[in-house]
Design a protein around this motif. Structure first.
Motif, PDB file in Angstrom:
ATOM      1  N   GLY A 815       6.669  -1.138 -17.595  1.00  0.00           N
ATOM      2  CA  GLY A 815       6.560   0.235 -18.055  1.00  0.00           C
ATOM      3  C   GLY A 815       5.952   1.139 -16.998  1.00  0.00           C
ATOM      4  O   GLY A 815       5.674   0.721 -15.866  1.00  0.00           O
ATOM      5  N   PRO A 816       5.718   2.412 -17.355  1.00  0.00           N
ATOM      6  CA  PRO A 816       5.117   3.345 -16.387  1.00  0.00           C
ATOM      7  C   PRO A 816       3.678   2.940 -16.063  1.00  0.00           C
ATOM      8  O   PRO A 816       2.847   2.796 -16.971  1.00  0.00           O
ATOM      9  CB  PRO A 816       5.181   4.699 -17.104  1.00  0.00           C
ATOM     10  N   CYS A 817       3.389   2.728 -14.767  1.00  0.00           N
ATOM     11  CA  CYS A 817       2.047   2.272 -14.377  1.00  0.00           C
ATOM     12  C   CYS A 817       1.741   2.722 -12.949  1.00  0.00           C
ATOM     13  O   CYS A 817       1.412   1.895 -12.099  1.00  0.00           O
ATOM     14  CB  CYS A 817       1.919   0.765 -14.523  1.00  0.00           C
ATOM     15  N   GLU A 818       1.879   4.035 -12.677  1.00  0.00           N
ATOM     16  CA  GLU A 818       1.655   4.547 -11.315  1.00  0.00           C
ATOM     17  C   GLU A 818       0.233   4.271 -10.830  1.00  0.00           C
ATOM     18  O   GLU A 818       0.021   3.890  -9.670  1.00  0.00           O
ATOM     19  CB  GLU A 818       1.931   6.054 -11.269  1.00  0.00           C
ATOM     20  N   LYS A 819      -0.719   4.447 -11.711  1.00  0.00           N
ATOM     21  CA  LYS A 819      -2.114   4.234 -11.329  1.00  0.00           C
ATOM     22  C   LYS A 819      -2.354   2.760 -10.970  1.00  0.00           C
ATOM     23  O   LYS A 819      -3.006   2.450  -9.965  1.00  0.00           O
ATOM     24  CB  LYS A 819      -3.041   4.657 -12.470  1.00  0.00           C
ATOM     25  N   GLU A 820      -1.806   1.875 -11.792  1.00  0.00           N
ATOM     26  CA  GLU A 820      -1.971   0.438 -11.538  1.00  0.00           C
ATOM     27  C   GLU A 820      -1.291   0.024 -10.231  1.00  0.00           C
ATOM     28  O   GLU A 820      -1.795  -0.850  -9.514  1.00  0.00           O
ATOM     29  CB  GLU A 820      -1.397  -0.383 -12.701  1.00  0.00           C
ATOM     30  N   ILE A 821      -0.166   0.667  -9.920  1.00  0.00           N
ATOM     31  CA  ILE A 821       0.527   0.358  -8.667  1.00  0.00           C
ATOM     32  C   ILE A 821      -0.358   0.717  -7.483  1.00  0.00           C
ATOM     33  O   ILE A 821      -0.502  -0.066  -6.529  1.00  0.00           O
ATOM     34  CB  ILE A 821       1.879   1.107  -8.598  1.00  0.00           C
ATOM     35  N   GLU A 822      -0.976   1.898  -7.523  1.00  0.00           N
ATOM     36  CA  GLU A 822      -1.857   2.313  -6.427  1.00  0.00           C
ATOM     37  C   GLU A 822      -3.039   1.362  -6.281  1.00  0.00           C
ATOM     38  O   GLU A 822      -3.425   0.988  -5.167  1.00  0.00           O
ATOM     39  CB  GLU A 822      -2.343   3.740  -6.672  1.00  0.00           C
ATOM     40  N   GLN A 823      -3.615   0.973  -7.414  1.00  0.00           N
ATOM     41  CA  GLN A 823      -4.746   0.046  -7.364  1.00  0.00           C
ATOM     42  C   GLN A 823      -4.326  -1.309  -6.805  1.00  0.00           C
ATOM     43  O   GLN A 823      -5.045  -1.927  -6.009  1.00  0.00           O
ATOM     44  CB  GLN A 823      -5.330  -0.121  -8.773  1.00  0.00           C
ATOM     45  N   TYR A 824      -3.137  -1.764  -7.208  1.00  0.00           N
ATOM     46  CA  TYR A 824      -2.657  -3.067  -6.734  1.00  0.00           C
ATOM     47  C   TYR A 824      -2.390  -3.022  -5.234  1.00  0.00           C
ATOM     48  O   TYR A 824      -2.733  -3.957  -4.502  1.00  0.00           O
ATOM     49  CB  TYR A 824      -1.391  -3.456  -7.497  1.00  0.00           C
ATOM     50  N   ILE A 825      -1.797  -1.934  -4.762  1.00  0.00           N
ATOM     51  CA  ILE A 825      -1.531  -1.792  -3.322  1.00  0.00           C
ATOM     52  C   ILE A 825      -2.838  -1.815  -2.539  1.00  0.00           C
ATOM     53  O   ILE A 825      -2.955  -2.467  -1.490  1.00  0.00           O
ATOM     54  CB  ILE A 825      -0.739  -0.500  -3.044  1.00  0.00           C
ATOM     55  N   ALA A 826      -3.845  -1.100  -3.054  1.00  0.00           N
ATOM     56  CA  ALA A 826      -5.135  -1.063  -2.361  1.00  0.00           C
ATOM     57  C   ALA A 826      -5.770  -2.450  -2.315  1.00  0.00           C
ATOM     58  O   ALA A 826      -6.326  -2.864  -1.282  1.00  0.00           O
ATOM     59  CB  ALA A 826      -6.061  -0.076  -3.064  1.00  0.00           C
ATOM     60  N   ALA A 827      -5.679  -3.190  -3.421  1.00  0.00           N
ATOM     61  CA  ALA A 827      -6.257  -4.531  -3.462  1.00  0.00           C
ATOM     62  C   ALA A 827      -5.515  -5.469  -2.504  1.00  0.00           C
ATOM     63  O   ALA A 827      -6.139  -6.274  -1.788  1.00  0.00           O
ATOM     64  CB  ALA A 827      -6.202  -5.077  -4.889  1.00  0.00           C
ATOM     65  N   CYS A 828      -4.186  -5.346  -2.460  1.00  0.00           N
ATOM     66  CA  CYS A 828      -3.398  -6.191  -1.556  1.00  0.00           C
ATOM     67  C   CYS A 828      -3.669  -5.827  -0.097  1.00  0.00           C
ATOM     68  O   CYS A 828      -3.698  -6.701   0.769  1.00  0.00           O
ATOM     69  CB  CYS A 828      -1.912  -6.052  -1.862  1.00  0.00           C
TER      70      CYS A 828
END
Length: 878
Positions: A815-828
């Motif tokens: 589903g829509p999760c733009e915020k989670e995507i940014e957080q995941y990218i930062a963690a990776c």
């Protein structure tokens, strides 16, 4: 049998001249003589002459006329073996082997004892692996020509290939006893070794050994005699004799690893300490041999013993400057204690070499050459790269480059470090630096091109390969002609990542055609090998061809093709919209002028491209024509359809095309679970329940805990629930019975929940597949599924795994999760700081890469993840 429509003596002499002209490739003369016969009104429809004229025309490339004349000749004389034989030759030239066999059989109805037809028929039968028919044909040839060597050999081989070893051996025995006595040559020697091979394959090793000993004086290949007798002794458990054989072989070649392994088997050594002591003996006996020193490291278990041995081995390698030293020792890293010992030693070497120029702090030790420190840095960089410690690996490779900035291997390793760290752009740029140091090195050129393909820069890779391909022909054409499959499989994967579906399919089809051509090429060997008596190699060739498409190159191209066709089935390409003329009436004069200039430039550019394409096509045709004239085989070989990317991408039945690539894998790669998972994906879309069940069962037997298989089970369970009412009762009963061990009466939701609960221990891929399945079944539980998928606490965390999670998030699987995507990218990014997939767009090219003046596009292009397929493997090979 006399001809059904005989010619008078004058015309018959002309007809024989046509045959001679065909045999000597004097095609124009043959046509001239055929015209002389056919110009006579009495023989204008003479069937055999028309057929021979058609055969001659076919050799000149005039295929349509050839078929017209041959069919006309056949209609006029259906009882002529010549007409049927010629029609079979035409079918054979078009690779229609089944039809050619039918023609030959019809020819034999009218001429049962024609040697040439029987020979041609036997060649087609072995090509098509009609072994029973081959045996019957070889029997007829044997009865007609019992004095010819090929008749005996072919007859014996027909029984051998069918598994009737006793009959094959008795035929070979009879043939051998009828041979002339006297000096023995290579062909007689090969015949004896082939007969020995037949006896051994029947499982009679004692008899095979006796046969080998009896005729060893007549066999010229003495090495083969020794190696084969050693194998027989081991199989018969006559260890003393085997020991003597392999000791003798080691004197001949002390670097042969297999001899040491067989000798250990003969000595029945199982204790690691005994094996270490065994190698000590041969280290003293052959002090210059590397094999016993390296094999000893694998068997050494005690830590002090291993440290002493590997210390000696490393010092020797670093002193000599052996570049593949790390690759040689890499297999030892499976034992963590051995890896730690090697790391401790290499760091100690670097410290001492940089201070005192010696490997240890011992004052009496001999000083090492300056290159020893360089190779120690080189080894350390590869060591820490293997351990995924990118910072330390870069530290040591930078130190090595600073030490000797002209050594090509250093730049290659630095590129490999960046590749493993997830930055393919910097990787290929460092390989380009290596290539510039020696532009004449074909290996570095190919390595650089491969790294460019991994970075999705296909055009640059083609330009790099063009430095070593033929001038005047595009690099891709030349590489395709040379069957350069490593380039084509990597290019197909690159086009797939770039979502250029047509180009990806073109490369996959090119590789598929290479395998078909290799299958066709064996045709020339059927008669050649029997004539030259290379019988063991010939049998090996036949067995290789039977499993040819199990090769990794074919598997990789088939996987790309199947994935692309599945995508095109789900999301077919739309037709390209027609461009409309711009509205020029409302444009200002200055804007109108700019527009006209732009149109003129575009038109001029298009004309130049068309002219260039025409020149390339002309050169290509000239080259193919010249190559065709040089070939000694069939010049009338059929021209394959041109592979047009847009046409391939807009195929009407993508699933049927995918099945064509899948079929060889189901037979030859049935031991790979990916084969059955791809089969399920195809049959799931075709809604074939029994084939879905078959694919799942085969995959379950191979690996019941595979993450993708779990997703297939969930979707199959959902499909059954939806289609239960429409299924035939018998089919439903079979499915229920066969799926019980896998489903155990659970619903799709229960399967997904149980697997997700275990996913933490199973790894990153399991968590992603389980989370996707749960979110698909229960959208309300998306936050829970998202948390499981984006966890970075897995034991097998990898860059490729994180990239797949990121692609799944962007594809909307949770589903829509733009915020989670940014957080995941930062963690990776924090976890994998060099990986380009997690960098902001502005910093996609790291500053540590060499300057790239060609304007590299570092955008992150990925394949649509809406198709749940086997995750792509990250390439870590050298």
């Amino acid at each position: 049998m006399p001809p059904s429509n005989p010619l008078p003596p004058k015309e018959n002499a002309l007809f024989k001249r046509i045959l001679r002209c065909y045999e000597h490739k004097q095609y124009k003369n043959g046509l001239k003589f055929a015209k002389q016969i056919l110009s006579n009104p009495k023989f204008a429809e003479h069937g055999e002459t028309l057929s021979m004229k058609g055969l001659t025309l076919n050799c000149m490339g005039r295929k349509e006329e050839a078929y017209e004349h041959v069919r006309r000749g056949l209609r006029n004389d259906l009882q002529s073996h010549v007409c049927w034989h010629v029609y079979g030759l035409l079918q054979r030239s078009d690779k229609k082997y089944d039809e050619a066999i039918k023609c030959y059989r019809n020819a034999l109805k009218w001429e049962k004892e024609n040697i040439q037809i029987l020979r041609d028929l036997s060649l087609l039968q072995i090509q098509m692996r009609d072994l029973e028919g081959y045996k019957d044909t070889r029997y007829q040839l044997f009865m007609l020509r019992p004095t010819q060597r090929a008749s005996w050999i072919g007859f014996a081989m027909s029984y051998h290939l069918l598994g009737d070893y006793e009959m094959a051996n008795s035929i070979l025995d009879a043939f051998r006893t009828n041979q002339m006595k006297g000096p023995y040559d290579y062909e007689h020697s090969e015949l004896l070794l082939y007969q020995n091979m037949v006896i051994a394959e029947s499982g009679q090793y004692e008899r095979a050994l006796q046969h080998l000993q009896k005729f060893q004086s007549q066999i010229l290949d003495k090495l083969s005699v020794k190696e084969t007798s050693g194998e027989y002794y081991l199989k018969l458990k006559r260890f003393k004799e085997a020991e003597a054989v392999y000791e003798d072989l080691l004197k001949r070649n002390p670097e042969n690893v297999m001899y040491y392994q067989k000798l250990i088997e003969a000595k029945q050594l199982s204790n690691p300490d005994d094996k270490v002591a065994f190698f000590d003996v041969y280290k003293k006996e052959y002090p210059k041999a590397i094999a016993p020193r390296r094999l000893q490291l694998t068997d050494a278990q005690a830590q002090p013993v291993f440290q002493r041995l590997v210390d000696e081995y490393l010092r020797h390698g670093l002193h000599k400057g052996i570049p593949p030293l790390f690759v040689d020792l890499r297999s030892l890293y499976a034992d963590q204690s051995k890896a730690d010992t090697i790391e401790k030693l290499i760091l100690q070497y670097i410290e001492n070499l940089s201070k005192t120029g010696t490997f240890s702090s011992d004052a009496n030790e001999v000083k090492q050459p300056a290159s020893a420190l360089l190779w120690a840095y080189y080894f350390a960089a590869q060591h820490f790269d293997y351990k995924k410690d990118t910072d330390r690996a870069l530290h040591y490779i930078d130190a090595a480059i600073e030490h000797t900035p002209t050594l090509i291997e250093l730049f290659i390793v630095k590129g490999r470090i960046y590749k493993h760290a997830g930055d393919p752009v910097a990787a290929y740029q460092w390989l380009e630096e290596a290539q510039l140091l020696d532009t004449a090195d074909r290996y570095v050129n190919c390595k650089c091109a491969r790294y460019m393909l991994r970075a999705d820069h296909v055009k640059r890779a083609e330009d790099m390969c063009a430095k070593f391909t033929r001038e005047g022909v595009p690099a891709t054409e030349n590489l395709n002609e040379m069957q350069c499959m490593w380039f084509q499989t990597d290019a197909a994967a690159a086009y797939q990542r770039l979502q250029q579906w047509g180009e990806a399919l073109k490369k996959a089809h090119e590789v598929d055609r290479h395998f078909s051509e290799i299958m066709e090429d064996q045709f020339d060997f059927h008669s050649y090998c029997m004539r030259k008596m290379t019988l063991r190699s010939y049998v090996g060739l036949l067995r290789l061809e039977d499993v040819l498409r199990s090769h990794p190159f074919y598997f990789r191209c088939a996987r790309v093709a199947i994935q692309v066709y599945l995508h095109l089935h789900t999301q077919p390409l739309r037709d390209v919209p027609q461009t409309t003329e711009p509205d020029t009436e409302n444009l200002a004069p200055s804007e109108l002028k700019k527009l006209r200039n732009k149109q003129r430039k575009a038109k001029r550019k298009a004309e130049q491209e068309i002219a260039l394409a025409a020149q390339v096509q002309v050169k290509r045709e000239q080259h193919h024509k010249a190559r065709q004239q040089q070939e000694q085989g069939d010049p009338e070989a059929p021209q394959l359809d041109e592979l047009i990317p847009d046409k391939l991408a807009r195929v009407e039945d993508p699933l049927e095309q995918a099945i064509k690539f899948l079929q060889p894998l189901r037979t030859l790669a049935a031991d790979r679970i990916e084969t059955h998972l791809m089969a399920f994906e195809i049959y799931y879309r075709k809604e074939k329940p029994l084939l879905m069940l078959q694919s799942i069962k085969r995959a379950w037997r191979l690996e019941s805990t595979h993450p993708h298989l779990h997703d297939c089970l969930v979707r199959f369970r959902c499909w059954l629930d939806r289609s239960q009412a429409t299924l035939h009762p018998n089919v439903a009963a079979v499915i229920d019975a066969e799926t019980e061990p896998m489903m155990r009466g659970r619903s799709a939701l229960q399967i997904a929940e149980e697997y997700l609960a275990e996913a933490g221990a199973r790894g990153q891929a399991a968590a992603l597949w389980a989370a996707r399945a749960l979110r698909r079944l229960q959208p309300a539980r998306a936050p829970h599924a998202l948390a499981a998928a984006t966890s970075l606490a897995h034991h097998d965390l990898s860059i490729q795994g994180c990239v797949e999670v990121l692609e799944s998030l962007r594809a909307g699987d949770f589903g829509p999760c733009e915020k989670e995507i940014e957080q995941y990218i930062a963690a990776c990014r924090a976890k994998f700081p060099y990986a380009i997939a997690f960098m902001p767009p502005a910093s996609a090219t790291p500053a540590s890469a060499p300057a790239d003046t060609t304007g590299a596009d570092c955008s992150d292009n990925h394949v649509d993840e809406n198709i749940p397929l086997q995750p792509k493997e990250i390439t870590v090979n050298n």
